[in-house]
Design an enzyme around this catalytic site. Structure first.
Site, PDB file in Angstrom:
ATOM      1  N   HIS A   1     -10.024  -2.093  12.822  1.00  0.00           N
ATOM      2  CA  HIS A   1      -8.899  -2.887  12.321  1.00  0.00           C
ATOM      3  C   HIS A   1      -8.549  -3.925  13.393  1.00  0.00           C
ATOM      4  CE1 HIS A   1      -4.540  -2.826  10.583  1.00  0.00           C
ATOM      5  NE2 HIS A   1      -5.276  -3.751  10.016  1.00  0.00           N
TER       6      HIS A   1
ATOM      7  N   ALA B   1       3.262  -5.781  12.045  1.00  0.00           N
ATOM      8  CA  ALA B   1       4.467  -6.469  12.544  1.00  0.00           C
ATOM      9  C   ALA B   1       4.396  -6.842  14.023  1.00  0.00           C
ATOM     10  CB  ALA B   1       5.730  -5.656  12.259  1.00  0.00           C
TER      11      ALA B   1
ATOM     12  N   ASP C   1       1.886 -19.465  24.119  1.00  0.00           N
ATOM     13  CA  ASP C   1       1.872 -19.178  25.554  1.00  0.00           C
ATOM     14  C   ASP C   1       1.071 -17.921  25.893  1.00  0.00           C
ATOM     15  OD1 ASP C   1       3.307 -21.374  26.681  1.00  0.00           O
ATOM     16  OD2 ASP C   1       5.124 -20.584  25.734  1.00  0.00           O
TER      17      ASP C   1
ATOM     18  N   THR D   1      -2.118 -11.805  12.877  1.00  0.00           N
ATOM     19  CA  THR D   1      -2.688 -13.009  12.258  1.00  0.00           C
ATOM     20  C   THR D   1      -2.331 -14.252  13.071  1.00  0.00           C
ATOM     21  OG1 THR D   1      -2.664 -11.978  10.088  1.00  0.00           O
ATOM     22  CG2 THR D   1      -2.757 -14.381  10.129  1.00  0.00           C
ATOM     23  N   ASN D   2      -1.100 -14.299  13.596  1.00  0.00           N
ATOM     24  CA  ASN D   2      -0.715 -15.433  14.453  1.00  0.00           C
ATOM     25  C   ASN D   2      -1.610 -15.494  15.682  1.00  0.00           C
ATOM     26  OD1 ASN D   2       1.374 -15.827  12.662  1.00  0.00           O
ATOM     27  ND2 ASN D   2       2.919 -14.838  13.936  1.00  0.00           N
TER      28      ASN D   2
ATOM     29  N   ASP E   1      -8.377  -9.588  10.607  1.00  0.00           N
ATOM     30  CA  ASP E   1      -8.003  -8.222  10.238  1.00  0.00           C
ATOM     31  C   ASP E   1      -9.043  -7.149  10.559  1.00  0.00           C
ATOM     32  OD1 ASP E   1      -5.998  -6.523   9.185  1.00  0.00           O
ATOM     33  OD2 ASP E   1      -7.032  -6.408   7.266  1.00  0.00           O
TER      34      ASP E   1
ATOM     35  N   ARG F   1       0.853  -1.186   0.000  1.00  0.00           N
ATOM     36  CA  ARG F   1       0.000   0.000   0.000  1.00  0.00           C
ATOM     37  C   ARG F   1       0.883   1.228   0.000  1.00  0.00           C
ATOM     38  NH1 ARG F   1      -1.937   1.393   4.191  1.00  0.00           N
ATOM     39  NH2 ARG F   1      -1.037  -0.158   5.588  1.00  0.00           N
TER      40      ARG F   1
ATOM     41  N   TYR G   1      -1.583  -3.898  -6.176  1.00  0.00           N
ATOM     42  CA  TYR G   1      -1.209  -4.623  -4.969  1.00  0.00           C
ATOM     43  C   TYR G   1      -2.215  -4.476  -3.827  1.00  0.00           C
ATOM     44  CZ  TYR G   1       2.197  -7.313  -2.383  1.00  0.00           C
ATOM     45  OH  TYR G   1       2.842  -8.340  -1.734  1.00  0.00           O
ATOM     46  N   GLY G   2      -2.522  -5.575  -3.203  1.00  0.00           N
ATOM     47  CA  GLY G   2      -3.207  -5.633  -1.907  1.00  0.00           C
ATOM     48  C   GLY G   2      -4.257  -4.573  -1.662  1.00  0.00           C
ATOM     49  N   GLY G   3      -4.051  -3.864  -0.572  1.00  0.00           N
ATOM     50  CA  GLY G   3      -5.011  -2.864  -0.122  1.00  0.00           C
ATOM     51  C   GLY G   3      -5.274  -1.746  -1.120  1.00  0.00           C
TER      52      GLY G   3
ATOM     53  N   ASN H   1       7.093  -8.046   2.330  1.00  0.00           N
ATOM     54  CA  ASN H   1       5.633  -7.843   2.336  1.00  0.00           C
ATOM     55  C   ASN H   1       4.938  -8.830   1.391  1.00  0.00           C
ATOM     56  OD1 ASN H   1       3.259  -6.466   3.232  1.00  0.00           O
ATOM     57  ND2 ASN H   1       3.229  -5.281   1.318  1.00  0.00           N
ATOM     58  N   SER H   2       5.574  -9.963   1.126  1.00  0.00           N
ATOM     59  CA  SER H   2       4.927 -10.980   0.272  1.00  0.00           C
ATOM     60  C   SER H   2       3.722 -11.561   1.003  1.00  0.00           C
ATOM     61  CB  SER H   2       5.925 -12.077  -0.091  1.00  0.00           C
ATOM     62  OG  SER H   2       6.486 -12.666   1.075  1.00  0.00           O
TER      63      SER H   2
HETATM   64  O1  TSX Z   1       3.255 -13.344  16.276  1.00  0.00           O
HETATM   65  C1  TSX Z   1       3.927 -13.233  17.297  1.00  0.00           C
HETATM   66  N1  TSX Z   1       3.323 -13.365  18.525  1.00  0.00           N
HETATM   67  C2  TSX Z   1       1.858 -13.581  18.630  1.00  0.00           C
HETATM   68  C3  TSX Z   1       1.534 -14.983  18.447  1.00  0.00           C
HETATM   69  C4  TSX Z   1       0.390 -15.539  18.793  1.00  0.00           C
HETATM   70  N2  TSX Z   1       5.276 -12.952  17.191  1.00  0.00           N
HETATM   71  C5  TSX Z   1       5.893 -12.736  15.885  1.00  0.00           C
HETATM   72  C6  TSX Z   1       5.836 -11.268  15.538  1.00  0.00           C
HETATM   73  C7  TSX Z   1       6.358 -10.944  14.187  1.00  0.00           C
HETATM   74  C8  TSX Z   1       5.246 -10.666  13.212  1.00  0.00           C
HETATM   75  C9  TSX Z   1       6.016 -12.857  18.327  1.00  0.00           C
HETATM   76  N3  TSX Z   1       7.323 -12.597  18.500  1.00  0.00           N
HETATM   77  C10 TSX Z   1       5.435 -13.017  19.581  1.00  0.00           C
HETATM   78  C11 TSX Z   1       4.054 -13.305  19.691  1.00  0.00           C
HETATM   79  O2  TSX Z   1       3.528 -13.477  20.785  1.00  0.00           O
HETATM   80  N4  TSX Z   1       6.425 -12.851  20.520  1.00  0.00           N
HETATM   81  C12 TSX Z   1       7.558 -12.603  19.823  1.00  0.00           C
HETATM   82  C13 TSX Z   1       8.891 -12.340  20.433  1.00  0.00           C
HETATM   83  C14 TSX Z   1       9.610 -13.657  20.601  1.00  0.00           C
HETATM   84  C15 TSX Z   1      10.318 -14.205  19.559  1.00  0.00           C
HETATM   85  C16 TSX Z   1      10.979 -15.413  19.734  1.00  0.00           C
HETATM   86  C17 TSX Z   1      10.933 -16.069  20.962  1.00  0.00           C
HETATM   87  C18 TSX Z   1      10.217 -15.511  21.994  1.00  0.00           C
HETATM   88  C19 TSX Z   1       9.557 -14.303  21.820  1.00  0.00           C
HETATM   89  N5  TSX Z   1      11.600 -17.289  21.237  1.00  0.00           N
HETATM   90  C20 TSX Z   1      12.357 -18.060  20.417  1.00  0.00           C
HETATM   91  O3  TSX Z   1      12.539 -17.695  19.266  1.00  0.00           O
HETATM   92  C21 TSX Z   1      12.845 -19.324  20.932  1.00  0.00           C
HETATM   93 MN    MN Z   2      -4.516  -5.080   8.503  1.00  0.00          MN
END
Ligand code: TSX
Ligand code: MN
Length: 575
Positions: A233, A256, A496, A260-261, A280, A65, A204-206, A368-369
């Site tokens: 958002h 970042a 966790d 999504t995770n 999103d 974007r 692209y995208g948005g 940004n792929s």
């Molecule tokens: O998505 C992440 N989350 C949410 C997950 C449900 N990330 C990735 C962010 C980049 C887009 C994270 N990064 C999270 C997180 O909760 N925490 C971290 C920081 C982190 C990175 C690596 C480790 C621990 C914390 N440990 C090892 O790599 C072993």
């Molecule tokens: Mn978004």
């Protein structure tokens, strides 16, 4: 807006060679994809490894974007506010009409009728995107409800008109490029009062999938202000405790932060279950029961590929196993996809996103792929993801990436403090693309590039919406990214994070012990069973000096909204 009349007007303006009305079928999707494969605009991936999936490579000048080319053209400049580009609507329309005149010569104009939200939901919104980009059509197929069914329903609804062109007309016999675009004349323009969008020069995208950021956030935020709801958002996720109690959570994170995770979290505590409604955007309305009900206006994921792995997002990897569309990722010699952080070493003979043999030390996939995939492909798609009434939201989370100062989790004492948490949301820059890595940037409600009106008025809307007889969701600030003095992450994050949600559950049910702090209400304890060496004290500490400095920074930030910054938030800051 009359569909026939608008179509005729746009046809006369853009002068396409052909018009094609999309029916949204699988057959149509693969027909358009295979046509693109034939002219080199798309690569079919190995059907054994990645059935019915494709790779697109963009022009290197069209990879994200572009906020500098994005405009909110309200009648009054004040209504666009200090965070948006603005141009007088009449002047902008003249400029657009010049750009769009003949812009689709030699091309097909695809008519994409689509609906943001479940087809039968009273909260959904109908729209039509006209586009000369078959790539945009393929994406819209996964990201929205699109096609004949929508067209049939459209007759009984008002709709948002959107026109999109890559901005590269073809003369007779001229060979097309694999990713036509016009970066010199890029323009993404919103007319909030008309609910309309004009997008030129980018595929692209948005910039090109008008249902997403343009309609479901910028235009919808204005409609939501006018009608008394929220277009946010935010991800929406359903969480079930081992006791079988289910709560839905909405959460806003700047880019970042792993939004999504988090939307598809794989919990590490036994007996907990996470199901995904959306990653999103959330449209939220007050129900007759006083609760806040959310729908996901989208039907798919358009996610950043790099960093998506078995460890960070196992559920997304399952979703991407087939029927996925990839953009700007690397290609393996056996016809599959690869990206940085996928969790396997780069194979010999890897082809980079630029279509050339990959050189170690350079990005194989563009940072940004993206992948595009239907929400239905997620193994943890929530059973209520298609519910026309939406899902009831128990808690709202605001999260940022902050190495220092901001605790792992705090609960707002009040709606007003929660709104302040949203308004002052901040995150540290991770990429050096523009500015310094580690620099703290405020991104109110993660809406900075997406609020279609004056951000100060948006804060006031949030405050106003908390008044009256409501069962208000509780509001939390979260920070998975706090570091110790050695620069190591204090919190394991990822699956966790369910431990933080467990405390939030206890709070929602009136249990869950807490301690007062100036940053909000802190947990007395967290379930850390099975973890070792967690410095909970450091994760939850509020350094009085550092927090006071943070509040001073917040006050400074509030100044840019001048007299539109609500008095209630100003006094909350001065507490
Ligand atoms: O998505 C992440 N989350 C949410 C997950 C449900 N990330 C990735 C962010 C980049 C887009 C994270 N990064 C999270 C997180 O909760 N925490 C971290 C920081 C982190 C990175 C690596 C480790 C621990 C914390 N440990 C090892 O790599 C072993
Ligand atoms: Mn978004």
């Amino acid at each position: 807006m009359n569909l026939q009349k608008w179509l005729a007007e746009m046809q006369a303006l853009c002068k396409p060679d052909r018009i094609y009305i999309c029916d949204g079928s699988d057959e149509e999707y693969h027909r358009i994809a295979e046509e693109m494969v034939k002219c080199g605009a798309l690569i079919a991936l190995n059907p054994t490894l990645r059935p019915r999936s494709y790779l697109a490579r963009s022009n290197p000048e069209d990879v994200a974007r572009t906020e500098k080319d994005t405009f909110i053209c309200s009648q009054q400049q004040e209504d666009a506010g200090p965070t948006n580009n603005w141009e007088e609507p009449g002047l902008m329309l003249q400029r657009l009409k010049k750009l769009f005149d003949g812009c689709m010569r030699g091309r097909t104009m695809y008519v994409v009728p689509y609906c943001m939200g479940p087809l039968t939901s009273p909260f959904s919104y109908f729209a039509v995107q006209l586009t000369d980009s078959p790539y945009a059509v393929l994406n819209m197929r996964w990201m929205t409800r699109m096609g004949s069914e929508v067209l049939a329903l459209l007759k009984d609804h008002s709709f948002s008109p959107g026109v999109h062109s890559v901005g590269v007309p073809l003369s007779p016999g001229e060979k097309d490029s694999s990713w036509p675009c016009n970066p010199q004349n890029r323009l993404i323009v919103h007319f909030p009062e008309e609910r309309s969008v004009w997008s030129f020069g980018s595929g692209y995208g948005g910039n090109a999938l008008l249902g997403k950021k343009c309609l479901a956030l910028r235009i919808a935020s204005v409609i939501a202000r006018d009608e008394g709801w929220f277009a946010e958002h935010m991800l929406i996720t359903g969480i079930t405790s081992p006791e079988g109690k289910k709560h839905y959570i909405a959460a806003a994170f700047p880019s970042a932060c792993g939004k999504t995770n988090f939307a598809m979290l794989a919990p590490t505590l036994p007996g907990w279950k996470v199901e995904c409604v959306g990653d999103d955007i959330a449209w939220m309305h007050w129900g007759a029961d006083g609760r806040l009900w959310a729908i996901n206006p989208e039907a798919g994921f358009f996610g950043v590929a790099p960093g998506t792995s078995e460890r960070t997002n196992p559920n997304m990897l399952r979703a991407l196993a087939s029927d996925a569309l990839f953009t700007n990722v690397a290609l393996t010699p056996d016809g599959d996809v690869w990206w940085e952080g996928i969790g396997t070493p780069p194979p010999q003979g890897l082809i980079s996103w630029l279509g050339v043999p990959w050189q170690p030390g350079t990005p194989a996939a563009h940072p940004n792929s993206r992948f595009t995939v239907s929400l239905k492909r997620s193994p943890i798609c929530d059973p209520a993801a298609e519910s026309p009434t939406g899902v009831p939201i128990s808690a709202i989370l605001f999260g940022g990436r902050r190495a220092h100062v901001v605790p792992l989790v705090t609960e707002a004492h009040s709606w007003r403090q929660g709104v302040l948490m949203g308004a002052m949301l901040s995150s540290e820059r991770t990429a050096a693309a523009e500015g310094l890595v580690g620099e703290i940037r405020r991104d109110p409600f993660a809406m900075l590039p997406f609020c279609g009106y004056n951000m100060g008025d948006y804060f006031a809307h949030w405050l106003r919406m908390g008044q009256g007889e409501k069962k208000l969701p509780r509001i939390y600030s979260v920070n998975w990214f706090r570091k110790n003095s050695e620069g190591q992450f204090l919190w394991p994050g990822f699956g966790d994070n369910i431990r933080v949600i467990k405390w939030i559950f206890e709070r929602l049910e009136g249990r869950g012990e807490s301690m007062e702090s100036s940053a909000g209400c802190l947990p007395k304890d967290l379930d850390l069973s099975g973890l070792q060496g967690i410095d909970l004290k450091a994760l939850l500490s509020v350094d009085q000096k550092a927090w006071e400095h943070e509040v001073e920074e917040m006050k400074r930030y509030a100044e840019r909204f001048k007299d539109r910054f609500p008095q209630e938030l100003q006094s909350e800051l001065s507490l």
